[in-house]
Scaffold this motif. Structure first.
Motif, PDB file in Angstrom:
ATOM      1  N   ARG A   1       0.838  -1.213   0.000  1.00 47.26           N
ATOM      2  CA  ARG A   1       0.000   0.000   0.000  1.00 47.26           C
ATOM      3  C   ARG A   1       0.875   1.266   0.000  1.00 47.26           C
ATOM      4  NH1 ARG A   1      -1.605   3.919  -0.624  1.00 47.26           N
ATOM      5  NH2 ARG A   1      -3.582   4.957  -0.173  1.00 47.26           N
TER       6      ARG A   1
ATOM      7  N   ILE B   1       2.055   2.202  -3.427  1.00 42.29           N
ATOM      8  CA  ILE B   1       1.063   2.913  -4.259  1.00 42.29           C
ATOM      9  C   ILE B   1       1.183   4.419  -4.001  1.00 42.29           C
ATOM     10  CG2 ILE B   1      -1.424   3.295  -4.580  1.00 42.29           C
ATOM     11  CD1 ILE B   1      -1.781   0.271  -3.966  1.00 42.29           C
ATOM     12  N   THR B   2       1.281   4.790  -2.734  1.00 39.09           N
ATOM     13  CA  THR B   2       1.421   6.214  -2.397  1.00 39.09           C
ATOM     14  C   THR B   2       2.742   6.770  -2.929  1.00 39.09           C
ATOM     15  OG1 THR B   2       0.003   6.119  -0.471  1.00 39.09           O
ATOM     16  CG2 THR B   2       1.695   7.810  -0.442  1.00 39.09           C
TER      17      THR B   2
ATOM     18  N   ARG C   1       4.504   5.798  -5.471  1.00 38.78           N
ATOM     19  CA  ARG C   1       4.459   5.939  -6.938  1.00 38.78           C
ATOM     20  C   ARG C   1       3.579   7.119  -7.336  1.00 38.78           C
ATOM     21  NH1 ARG C   1       5.065   0.124  -6.935  1.00 38.78           N
ATOM     22  NH2 ARG C   1       2.841  -0.248  -6.786  1.00 38.78           N
TER      23      ARG C   1
END
Ligand code: PEP
Length: 266
Positions: A250, A253-254, A256
């Motif tokens: 998770r 994701i942040t 990127r």
């Protein structure tokens, strides 16, 4: 752009016999180059974890360090003793404030020692439940920051990679978390305290602020969705490879999304 960091605080869990295997499993399950990963085992497990993590980019951290360079301090560990074992250190964890009666002034001395010894510090701050309920959370955290940081050289801290972890005491190990909005508001208040009261100015924006307190793979997304929060300091869930895999995935994701946003705006 601030890094996204997942730091594992293993507290008084694991032994030299099992820590290496757990660390290696977590490293293999969390290979996300965009995320800074740190594992902080008990002192006596540092060598096993360092060896297990050799060849990975997972860093090793200690959970405390003594403020003096050496001397008659039975049972304590110096920064010099950590050389070659750890590159990060957690300072001012609420369990040490509670159990070892660590004051902000002492934590400030540990911070100075850590930085001058080449350790990357994670300074923990956070209020008690009664303080939050009395509407004093920001005031309490600001006082902790003043106590530990007043008079410190900003450039020295920034070049040491200084990190702050906001850990409301009532959320640690309780299964209860701060709301993401409250955690984000505190992260902003922390940077405002650095910027204005402690005269860091724009440099305050460079300091990563993590949230800690019953973080799991199920709830970390709420915190990472907040622009002011840069990752997690994780206790209980950091001992579980599945949980670490979920949290780091998770976090990636942040990381990127932030890189993409920076690239677009550049
Ligand atoms: C911690 O040890 O800093 C912590 C936040 O613990 P937990 O995740 O178990 O609440």
């Amino acid at each position: 752009m601030r890094p996204v960091i997942i730091a594992a605080n293993w507290k008084m869990n694991t032994t030299p016999a099992d820590a290496g295997e757990l660390a290696a499993t977590i490293a293999a399950r969390t290979e996300e180059p965009e995320v800074v990963r740190v594992i902080c085992p008990p002192y006596v497990c540092l060598a096993a974890v360092r060896d297990a993590l050799a060849g990975t980019n997972v860093a090793v951290g200690a959970q405390n360090v003594h403020h003096e360079a050496a001397g008659a301090y039975t049972g304590e560990i110096s920064a010099a003793a950590l050389a070659g074992l750890a590159t990060w250190v957690i300072l001012g964890h609420s369990e040490r404030r509670r159990d070892a009666l660590e004051s902000d002034e002492l934590i400030g001395k540990k911070l100075a020692r850590a930085v001058s010894s080449g350790l990357r510090p994670i300074l923990c701050v956070g209020e008690m439940l009664a303080e939050r309920e009395a509407g004093r959370a920001v005031e309490v955290v600001a006082a902790q920051l003043h106590g530990a940081l007043a008079g410190k050289d900003i450039e020295t801290l920034l070049s040491a990679g200084f990190v702050i972890a906001y850990e409301p005491v009532w959320a640690i190990g309780t299964g209860r978390t701060a709301s993401a909005a409250d955690a984000a508001a505190m992260a902003e208040a922390i940077r405002a305290t650095l910027s204005a009261d402690l005269r860091w100015g724009a440099a305050a924006e460079q300091v990563p602020v993590l949230y800690g307190g019953s973080v799991t793979s199920a709830n970390i997304g709420e915190f990472l969705a907040e622009h002011s929060i840069d990752g997690g300091l994780v206790g209980g869930a950091s001992l579980k490879p599945d949980e670490m895999a979920g949290m780091v995935a998770r976090a990636a994701i942040t990381a990127r999304a932030r890189a993409e946003a920076t690239g677009k705006s550049a």
